[in-house]
Design a protein around this motif. Structure first.
Motif, short mmCIF file in Angstrom:
data_model
loop_
_atom_site.label_atom_id
_atom_site.label_comp_id
_atom_site.label_asym_id
_atom_site.label_seq_id
_atom_site.Cartn_x
_atom_site.Cartn_y
_atom_site.Cartn_z
N GLN A 125 -45.31 34.99 -27.09
CA GLN A 125 -45.22 36.38 -27.49
C GLN A 125 -45.59 36.53 -28.97
O GLN A 125 -45.56 35.57 -29.73
CB GLN A 125 -43.80 36.90 -27.26
N PRO A 126 -45.95 37.76 -29.40
CA PRO A 126 -46.22 37.97 -30.83
C PRO A 126 -44.99 37.61 -31.67
O PRO A 126 -43.88 38.03 -31.35
CB PRO A 126 -46.54 39.46 -30.91
N VAL A 127 -45.20 36.83 -32.71
CA VAL A 127 -44.08 36.33 -33.49
C VAL A 127 -43.26 37.46 -34.10
O VAL A 127 -42.02 37.39 -34.15
CB VAL A 127 -44.56 35.35 -34.58
N ASP A 128 -43.90 38.54 -34.53
CA ASP A 128 -43.16 39.65 -35.13
C ASP A 128 -42.24 40.32 -34.11
O ASP A 128 -41.12 40.72 -34.45
CB ASP A 128 -44.11 40.67 -35.73
N ASP A 129 -42.69 40.44 -32.88
CA ASP A 129 -41.85 41.04 -31.83
C ASP A 129 -40.63 40.16 -31.56
O ASP A 129 -39.50 40.67 -31.42
CB ASP A 129 -42.64 41.21 -30.54
N VAL A 130 -40.85 38.85 -31.48
CA VAL A 130 -39.74 37.93 -31.23
C VAL A 130 -38.73 37.98 -32.37
O VAL A 130 -37.51 38.05 -32.15
CB VAL A 130 -40.26 36.49 -31.04
N LEU A 131 -39.22 37.98 -33.60
CA LEU A 131 -38.31 37.95 -34.75
C LEU A 131 -37.56 39.27 -34.93
O LEU A 131 -36.41 39.27 -35.37
CB LEU A 131 -39.06 37.58 -36.02
#
Length: 280
Positions: free
Chosen positions: A262-268
């Motif tokens: 998944q996009p790292v920004d979404d996960v974080l």
């Protein structure tokens, strides 16, 4: 306690400066130091400058990984301990105070008593070096029965045993890494955490468990994000940490391969919000 980012624990492989930027951008209170990156900076002054930049972003240091294999053959272990002071010197220069490892909960050859003695002697040697570097050593016990029952001799896999081992070493700079997943799979509850103090806890991991498995069926490397299923009493876990006066890092370590896709920004964004709920 503060929310702490470990990109590796979420399955992402990004360089340390990027991790610092992401931790600040997504509202984490800190992040785990990358010992390899600090070593590559090459000098104490370069490490200090990098660490100053981390502090300027409003971030604290979490916990580094211990660069010694407790279970290595004796000659390899002795060599690693001999080089440990130099290996962790960049952590000291950066102002890192926490380092940790996990305790293997079984052995094919050593029975409980002999394995205990091995752990005590090796931990004493490691802790002595780390004390000179201003580092506290955190030990994580592993709770799932599906793991500790896979070899001939089960070893410690509960909070009480881990505390007893630490006491047996006599080292004042050894404490616990508490993980809600291991706490749950060990059959423990908030009462088992009563009486703990901040001085005994080095770091904390928080995770949830699958809701289609019993406690004894849970797999060590197949967890869920905090508050996903409600199987683990995370409110009780967090309340016990607050009662202990815990002031250190709390991170998520779910071993979910799907996250890295998944996009790292979404996960974080998601992980930061979950940790924010936990730390209050």
């Amino acid at each position: 306690m503060f929310s702490n980012l470990s990109l590796g624990a979420l399955g992402f492989s990004l360089d340390h400066p990027t991790a610092v930027d992401l931790a600040a951008r997504h509202g984490f209170g800190g992040l785990d130091p990358d010992l390899g990156h600090l070593q590559r900076l090459g000098s104490p002054s370069a490490v200090e400058e990098f660490a100053a930049g981390v502090r300027e972003r409003g971030l604290q240091w979490g916990i580094a990984g211990l660069p010694v294999d407790l279970y290595a053959p004796v000659t390899d272990f002795v060599t690693a301990v001999a080089g440990l002071a130099d290996a962790v010197a960049p952590l000291t220069a950066a102002g890192v105070t926490r380092i940790g490892t996990w305790l293997r909960p079984m052995h094919d050859d050593l029975d409980y008593r002999h394995n205990w003695r091995l752990h005590v002697s090796r931990l004493q040697l490691v802790a002595d070096v780390l004390a000179g570097a201003g580092l506290r050593l955190g030990l994580e016990y592993i709770g799932p029965k599906t793991f500790w029952s896979t070899e001939r001799f089960p070893f410690l896999h509960s909070l009480g045993e881990a505390r007893e081992l630490i006491a047996d070493t006599g080292a004042r700079n050894i404490g616990l890494i508490l993980d809600s997943y291991h706490w749950y799979t060990a059959g423990e509850d908030a009462d088992d955490l009563a009486g703990l103090t901040d001085a005994e806890i080095v770091s904390v991991d928080t995770n949830d468990a699958r809701d289609d498995r019993t406690r004894d069926e849970q797999q060590d490397l197949d967890r869920r994000l905090p508050y996903d299923t409600g199987v683990i009493d995370l409110d009780g876990f967090a309340a016990a940490l607050r009662s202990a006066g815990y002031t250190g890092p709390v991170k998520v370590e779910p071993f979910m391969k799907s996250l890295a896709a998944q996009p790292v920004d979404d996960v974080l964004d998601d992980v930061s919000a979950r940790l924010g709920r936990f730390v209050g």
